[in-house]
Design an enzyme around this catalytic site. Structure first.
Site, PDB file in Angstrom:
ATOM      1  N   CYS A   1       0.963  -1.205  -0.139  1.00  0.00           N
ATOM      2  CA  CYS A   1      -0.031   0.052   0.166  1.00  0.00           C
ATOM      3  C   CYS A   1       0.762   1.162   0.096  1.00  0.00           C
ATOM      4  CB  CYS A   1      -0.730   0.033   1.123  1.00  0.00           C
ATOM      5  SG  CYS A   1      -2.259   1.140   0.823  1.00  0.00           S
TER       6      CYS A   1
ATOM      7  N   CYS B   1       0.087   4.220   1.643  1.00  0.00           N
ATOM      8  CA  CYS B   1      -0.246   5.373   2.606  1.00  0.00           C
ATOM      9  C   CYS B   1       0.861   5.505   3.517  1.00  0.00           C
ATOM     10  CB  CYS B   1      -1.686   5.089   3.407  1.00  0.00           C
ATOM     11  SG  CYS B   1      -1.493   3.411   4.309  1.00  0.00           S
TER      12      CYS B   1
ATOM     13  N   SER C   1      -6.616  -3.151  14.365  1.00  0.00           N
ATOM     14  CA  SER C   1      -5.937  -2.535  15.704  1.00  0.00           C
ATOM     15  C   SER C   1      -7.034  -2.237  16.527  1.00  0.00           C
ATOM     16  CB  SER C   1      -5.064  -1.384  15.094  1.00  0.00           C
ATOM     17  OG  SER C   1      -5.991  -0.550  14.214  1.00  0.00           O
TER      18      SER C   1
ATOM     19  N   GLU D   1     -16.779  -7.076  -5.101  1.00  0.00           N
ATOM     20  CA  GLU D   1     -15.378  -6.716  -5.069  1.00  0.00           C
ATOM     21  C   GLU D   1     -14.575  -7.893  -5.055  1.00  0.00           C
ATOM     22  OE1 GLU D   1     -13.062  -4.482  -4.680  1.00  0.00           O
ATOM     23  OE2 GLU D   1     -14.266  -2.663  -4.598  1.00  0.00           O
TER      24      GLU D   1
ATOM     25  N   ARG E   1     -10.871   8.076   3.311  1.00  0.00           N
ATOM     26  CA  ARG E   1     -10.528   7.140   2.602  1.00  0.00           C
ATOM     27  C   ARG E   1     -11.864   6.447   2.073  1.00  0.00           C
ATOM     28  NH1 ARG E   1      -5.206   6.816   3.675  1.00  0.00           N
ATOM     29  NH2 ARG E   1      -4.409   5.717   5.777  1.00  0.00           N
TER      30      ARG E   1
ATOM     31  N   TYR F   1      -3.259  -9.305  15.838  1.00  0.00           N
ATOM     32  CA  TYR F   1      -2.324  -9.002  16.783  1.00  0.00           C
ATOM     33  C   TYR F   1      -1.914  -9.919  18.002  1.00  0.00           C
ATOM     34  CZ  TYR F   1      -2.515  -4.788  13.691  1.00  0.00           C
ATOM     35  OH  TYR F   1      -2.556  -4.206  12.695  1.00  0.00           O
TER      36      TYR F   1
ATOM     37  N   LYS G   1     -11.964  -7.505   5.944  1.00  0.00           N
ATOM     38  CA  LYS G   1     -11.414  -6.486   7.020  1.00  0.00           C
ATOM     39  C   LYS G   1     -12.207  -5.275   7.200  1.00  0.00           C
ATOM     40  CE  LYS G   1      -7.577  -3.514   7.723  1.00  0.00           C
ATOM     41  NZ  LYS G   1      -6.247  -2.955   6.840  1.00  0.00           N
TER      42      LYS G   1
ATOM     43  N   ARG H   1      -3.259   3.563  12.386  1.00  0.00           N
ATOM     44  CA  ARG H   1      -2.761   4.691  11.869  1.00  0.00           C
ATOM     45  C   ARG H   1      -1.809   5.698  12.739  1.00  0.00           C
ATOM     46  NH1 ARG H   1      -8.379   6.319   8.635  1.00  0.00           N
ATOM     47  NH2 ARG H   1      -8.349   4.362   7.328  1.00  0.00           N
TER      48      ARG H   1
ATOM     49  N   CYS I   1      -3.593   6.312  -0.067  1.00  0.00           N
ATOM     50  CA  CYS I   1      -3.115   4.934  -0.476  1.00  0.00           C
ATOM     51  C   CYS I   1      -2.987   5.116  -2.228  1.00  0.00           C
ATOM     52  CB  CYS I   1      -4.281   3.930  -0.266  1.00  0.00           C
ATOM     53  SG  CYS I   1      -4.686   3.975   1.538  1.00  0.00           S
TER      54      CYS I   1
ATOM     55  N   LYS J   1     -12.497  -4.612   1.935  1.00  0.00           N
ATOM     56  CA  LYS J   1     -11.885  -3.656   2.953  1.00  0.00           C
ATOM     57  C   LYS J   1     -12.674  -2.228   3.238  1.00  0.00           C
ATOM     58  CE  LYS J   1      -7.786  -1.007   4.293  1.00  0.00           C
ATOM     59  NZ  LYS J   1      -6.315  -0.914   4.082  1.00  0.00           N
TER      60      LYS J   1
HETATM   61  C1  PBG Z   1      -2.929   0.352   4.979  1.00  0.00           C
HETATM   62  C2  PBG Z   1      -3.572  -0.513   5.888  1.00  0.00           C
HETATM   63  C3  PBG Z   1      -4.271  -0.181   6.833  1.00  0.00           C
HETATM   64  C4  PBG Z   1      -4.429  -1.150   7.723  1.00  0.00           C
HETATM   65  C5  PBG Z   1      -4.036  -2.515   7.194  1.00  0.00           C
HETATM   66  N1  PBG Z   1      -3.277  -1.840   5.823  1.00  0.00           N
HETATM   67  C6  PBG Z   1      -4.756   1.130   7.350  1.00  0.00           C
HETATM   68  C7  PBG Z   1      -5.747   1.903   6.692  1.00  0.00           C
HETATM   69  O1  PBG Z   1      -6.392   1.206   5.660  1.00  0.00           O
HETATM   70  O2  PBG Z   1      -5.977   3.139   7.058  1.00  0.00           O
HETATM   71  C8  PBG Z   1      -5.284  -1.377   9.331  1.00  0.00           C
HETATM   72  C9  PBG Z   1      -4.880  -2.541  10.021  1.00  0.00           C
HETATM   73  C10 PBG Z   1      -5.084  -2.376  11.312  1.00  0.00           C
HETATM   74  O3  PBG Z   1      -6.202  -1.428  11.709  1.00  0.00           O
HETATM   75  O4  PBG Z   1      -4.797  -3.211  12.161  1.00  0.00           O
HETATM   76  N2  PBG Z   1      -3.727   0.599   3.768  1.00  0.00           N
END
Ligand code: PBG
Length: 327
Positions: free
Chosen positions: A119, A121, A273, A232, A216, A312, A247, A204, A129, A194
């Site tokens: 990615c 970002c 996260s 998708e 986003r 995690y 996700k 982030r 991104c 996603k």
């Molecule tokens: C990158 C990305 C993100 C996450 C995984 N890859 C952040 C986003 O899309 O803002 C999030 C992972 C997480 O919150 O654990 N694009």
């Protein structure tokens, strides 16, 4: 009382309960995300993700040793570069942070399965991104940098790439590039479904990847939609994805179920996260038993239909599986 059907018969003791379980967990299905920061000697705890740490390529082995000991077979690497620019050019630099980390990890841990998040970002000065055209992300210009980045990860030793940008057509663009360079056997795990989720908040902060303006929502999916998830995923299957991903996980169990039933590819779920941070915070406040809740949450994701879990809690879950708390 003439009751023929007594479901409690099969709940009488741990042996029978375990025997009739419909969902089983295996360490083989766990993937652990790790943040790698450019520099040397870095071992920095991440305040937004208690228990998670940023490493530099030279200290990464400290974490990989723990992952190996826990019996977790795979890691998902995220890079935090020293320099960002509008194009995110350190994403595909030969000596970029993820590329350095991959070479070190392959050398020291040849049996560990290395996956990279692809990615822009974390690498762009604006935190979006992809490549900007004014204030919009230009889809087709971004495909080129994603393909370049994926190729450079594979050349540095990635066993699998996982694009998370949500541009249209990225799976096809990456597949074409990898094939052209002879990497026909390197799989792509697509972040196919996603959502534009507030549950990414702690990530982030951890990755320094919050967008400098806007959000986003023009590329990640609207959380109100489920049918769109199937659309998708279908596009990514057509373009050659090997594994699909949904996700976040916990607020999207219906989507996991739907996608699992609609395609014959393996399905991964990313427990993000915010899901981890919520359990940590509640446990810290004395409100819940951390291990019990983390196990139940992980199990629900598999029950919904996921085959693979990115979390995690991967190392701890592996331990809880060993102890027979879950599995
Ligand atoms: C990158 C990305 C993100 C996450 C995984 N890859 C952040 C986003 O899309 O803002 C999030 C992972 C997480 O919150 O654990 N694009």
């Amino acid at each position: 009382m003439e009751l023929i059907n007594r479901p409690r018969r099969l709940r009488a003791n741990p042996s029978i309960r375990k025997m009739v379980r419909e969902t089983r967990l295996s360490k083989a299905a766990l993937i652990y995300p790790i943040f790698v920061e450019e520099g040397c000697g870095i071992v920095t705890p991440i305040p937004s993700l208690e228990g998670q740490t940023r490493y530099s390529p030279d200290t990464l082995h400290l974490e990989l040793e723990k992952v190996r000991k826990a019996g977790v077979p795979a890691v998902l690497l995220f890079g935090i570069p020293a320099h960002k620019d509008q194009y995110g050019s350190s994403a595909w630099a030969e000596n970029g942070v993820v590329q350095q980390a991959l070479r070190a990890a392959k050398r020291d841990f040849p049996d560990l399965y290395l996956i990279t998040d692809v990615c822009m970002c974390e690498y762009t000065s604006h935190g979006h991104c992809g490549i900007l055209d004014g204030r919009e992300v230009d889809n087709d210009k971004t495909l080129e940098v994603l393909a370049k980045t994926a190729l450079s990860h594979v050349q540095a030793g990635a066993d699998m790439v996982a694009p998370s940008d949500m541009m249209d057509g990225r799976i096809g663009a990456i597949r074409e590039r990898l094939d052209r360079y002879g990497f026909v056997n390197t799989p792509i795990m697509s972040y196919a479904v996603k959502y534009a989720s507030a549950f990414y908040g702690p990530f982030r902060e951890a990755a320094g990847s919050a967008p400098a303006f806007g959000d986003r929502r023009s590329y990640q999916m609207d959380p109100h939609n489920r049918r769109e998830a199937v659309r998708e995923a279908a596009l990514d299957v057509e373009q050659g994805a090997d594994i699909l991903m949904v996700k976040p996980a916990l607020s999207y169990l219906d989507v996991i179920h739907e996608v699992a039933g609609s395609f014959d590819l393996p399905l991964a779920a990313y427990s993000v996260s915010g899901e981890y941070a919520m359990i940590k915070a509640a446990a810290k406040a004395g409100l819940m038993d951390e291990a019990a809740v983390a196990c139940e949450a992980a199990m629900s994701i598999f029950r919904a239909g996921a085959d693979i879990l990115i979390t995690y809690y991967a190392k701890e879950l592996a331990g809880w599986i060993d102890e027979g708390r879950i599995g």
